[in-house]
Design a protein around this motif. Structure first.
Motif, PDB file in Angstrom:
ATOM      1  N   ASP A  94       0.830  -1.204   0.000  1.00  0.00           N
ATOM      2  CA  ASP A  94       0.000   0.000   0.000  1.00  0.00           C
ATOM      3  C   ASP A  94       0.866   1.255   0.000  1.00  0.00           C
ATOM      4  O   ASP A  94       1.782   1.386   0.813  1.00  0.00           O
ATOM      5  CB  ASP A  94      -0.909   0.013   1.228  1.00  0.00           C
ATOM      6  N   TYR A  96       0.668   5.805  -0.947  1.00  0.00           N
ATOM      7  CA  TYR A  96      -0.234   6.927  -1.183  1.00  0.00           C
ATOM      8  C   TYR A  96       0.529   8.062  -1.849  1.00  0.00           C
ATOM      9  O   TYR A  96       1.748   8.193  -1.720  1.00  0.00           O
ATOM     10  CB  TYR A  96      -0.935   7.382   0.105  1.00  0.00           C
ATOM     11  N   GLU A  98       0.887  12.177  -2.533  1.00  0.00           N
ATOM     12  CA  GLU A  98       0.579  13.453  -1.902  1.00  0.00           C
ATOM     13  C   GLU A  98       1.582  14.507  -2.341  1.00  0.00           C
ATOM     14  O   GLU A  98       2.788  14.312  -2.217  1.00  0.00           O
ATOM     15  CB  GLU A  98       0.611  13.293  -0.376  1.00  0.00           C
ATOM     16  N   LYS A 105       2.926   3.147   3.157  1.00  0.00           N
ATOM     17  CA  LYS A 105       1.884   3.329   4.167  1.00  0.00           C
ATOM     18  C   LYS A 105       2.472   3.796   5.488  1.00  0.00           C
ATOM     19  O   LYS A 105       1.807   4.469   6.280  1.00  0.00           O
ATOM     20  CB  LYS A 105       1.127   2.013   4.356  1.00  0.00           C
ATOM     21  N   THR A 149      -1.321  -1.130  -4.385  1.00  0.00           N
ATOM     22  CA  THR A 149      -2.421  -0.162  -4.290  1.00  0.00           C
ATOM     23  C   THR A 149      -1.838   1.220  -4.040  1.00  0.00           C
ATOM     24  O   THR A 149      -0.941   1.383  -3.220  1.00  0.00           O
ATOM     25  CB  THR A 149      -3.380  -0.513  -3.134  1.00  0.00           C
ATOM     26  N   TYR A 151      -3.121   5.047  -3.091  1.00  0.00           N
ATOM     27  CA  TYR A 151      -4.229   5.886  -2.665  1.00  0.00           C
ATOM     28  C   TYR A 151      -3.979   7.341  -3.051  1.00  0.00           C
ATOM     29  O   TYR A 151      -2.848   7.765  -3.226  1.00  0.00           O
ATOM     30  CB  TYR A 151      -4.399   5.787  -1.143  1.00  0.00           C
ATOM     31  N   GLN A 152      -5.071   8.082  -3.193  1.00  0.00           N
ATOM     32  CA  GLN A 152      -5.039   9.526  -3.470  1.00  0.00           C
ATOM     33  C   GLN A 152      -4.354   9.854  -4.795  1.00  0.00           C
ATOM     34  O   GLN A 152      -3.646  10.861  -4.921  1.00  0.00           O
ATOM     35  CB  GLN A 152      -4.320  10.284  -2.321  1.00  0.00           C
ATOM     36  N   THR A 153      -4.566   9.017  -5.787  1.00  0.00           N
ATOM     37  CA  THR A 153      -3.918   9.236  -7.080  1.00  0.00           C
ATOM     38  C   THR A 153      -4.648  10.293  -7.889  1.00  0.00           C
ATOM     39  O   THR A 153      -5.845  10.148  -8.157  1.00  0.00           O
ATOM     40  CB  THR A 153      -3.893   7.935  -7.899  1.00  0.00           C
TER      41      THR A 153
END
Length: 301
Positions: A94, A96, A98, A105, A149, A151-153
């Motif tokens: 995982d 993300y 930003e 993660k 995975t 996130y926030q793509t």
């Protein structure tokens, strides 16, 4: 159509050999595992693009040098109007996104593959300009690992995620493409400019005396082969190989590790270990190389 296949780099092959013949320092071990995982991911992508039936030319694993700067293209697909440029990542777990940065993660920042992609595309465009080629480049980062995975793509980033790869390739398949001789000439020109070895290999220090000697099994990489008549038989997995073929495979490994060292009967006899007869080693080398010099000063090239 696959125009250029992918092969393991010399750096990866050397580290793979050293990993079983010595205790790699931790940083070199991690570098080796990273290279291996990256290569495995690229091969996974090759298996998918290799099934494309549309008219295209697929060039895998390109290394170029322009203006004293080296850059790599994991995969390039030439269609009639577009050059599809791929940076393949085998990240797992995982992550993300930003502020244009990529984090695990646990909030550890890692290199943003977009930075590498943009650098490669810029240098590739310069290379094409030097060749007088003006074609559109469509760049993408492919995340090949199904256990990845992000996130926030942002939607505007050229990312292709594991669940999108099949649909993406299907859409590529449906686009009409008609190649001409100029496309084939471009592919041939790019392959001719490909650098076969990177000048920036990261390798630990090692010596012949410091490495474990012996013949590795081709199938399971154990040091279990033993000579039985005309064959080398692995005591671990049972794989059989002609003695001459096994010796020459070991010679190639020796040449990779010690490119500046002369190939002599005594040195290869010590390197292989399991072949008791020096005369047998000498005959195998004599069949595959040219002998230079006489008696104790002789070697093979």
């Amino acid at each position: 159509m696959i125009y250029k296949t992918r092969t393991e780099s010399a750096e990866l092959l050397i580290l793979k050999s050293l990993n079983v013949r010595m205790e790699l320092p931790e940083k070199d071990k991690l570098h080796y595992l990273s290279l291996q995982k990256g290569y495995d991911g690229e091969v996974m992508f090759d298996l998918l693009t290799g099934n494309l039936e549309c008219e295209c030319l697929i060039l895998n694993d390109l290394l170029f040098k322009i203006n004293n700067t080296v850059f790599q293209i994991d995969s390039l697909i030439i269609t009639d109007a577009v050059l599809h440029f791929y940076e393949v990542k085998n990240f797992e777990g995982d992550f993300y996104y930003e502020s244009d940065r990529l984090y695990t993660k646990s909030k550890t920042e890692i290199n943003n593959p977009l930075t590498q992609l943009n650098r490669g595309v810029s240098l590739f465009r310069q290379l094409l300009q030097s060749l007088g080629i003006n074609m559109k480049i469509d760049p993408s980062v492919v995340f090949i690992n199904p256990a990845f995975t992000l996130y926030q793509t942002p939607l505007d980033k050229p990312f292709i995620f594991p669940t999108q790869i099949s649909r993406y390739l299907n859409s590529l398949e449906k686009k009409s493409s008609k190649l001409s001789n100029k496309h084939k000439a471009l592919a041939a020109q790019l392959v001719s400019l490909h650098c076969t070895d990177s000048p920036y290999k990261q390798l630990p220090a090692y010596t012949f005396e410091g490495l474990r000697k012996g013949m590795m099994c081709f199938k399971c990489a154990s040091f279990s082969p033993a000579v039985e008549g005309h064959n080398c038989v692995c005591g671990e997995c049972g794989y059989e190989e002609k003695v001459g073929e096994a010796v020459m495979r070991s010679v190639k490994e020796f040449q990779l590790l010690f490119p500046e060292t002369k190939i002599t009967t005594g040195r290869i006899h010590e390197w292989c270990g399991v072949v008791e007869s020096k005369e047998r080693i000498r005959k195998i080398l004599g069949k595959n190389f040219k002998k230079v010099g006489v008696r104790q000063w002789s070697y093979f090239q």
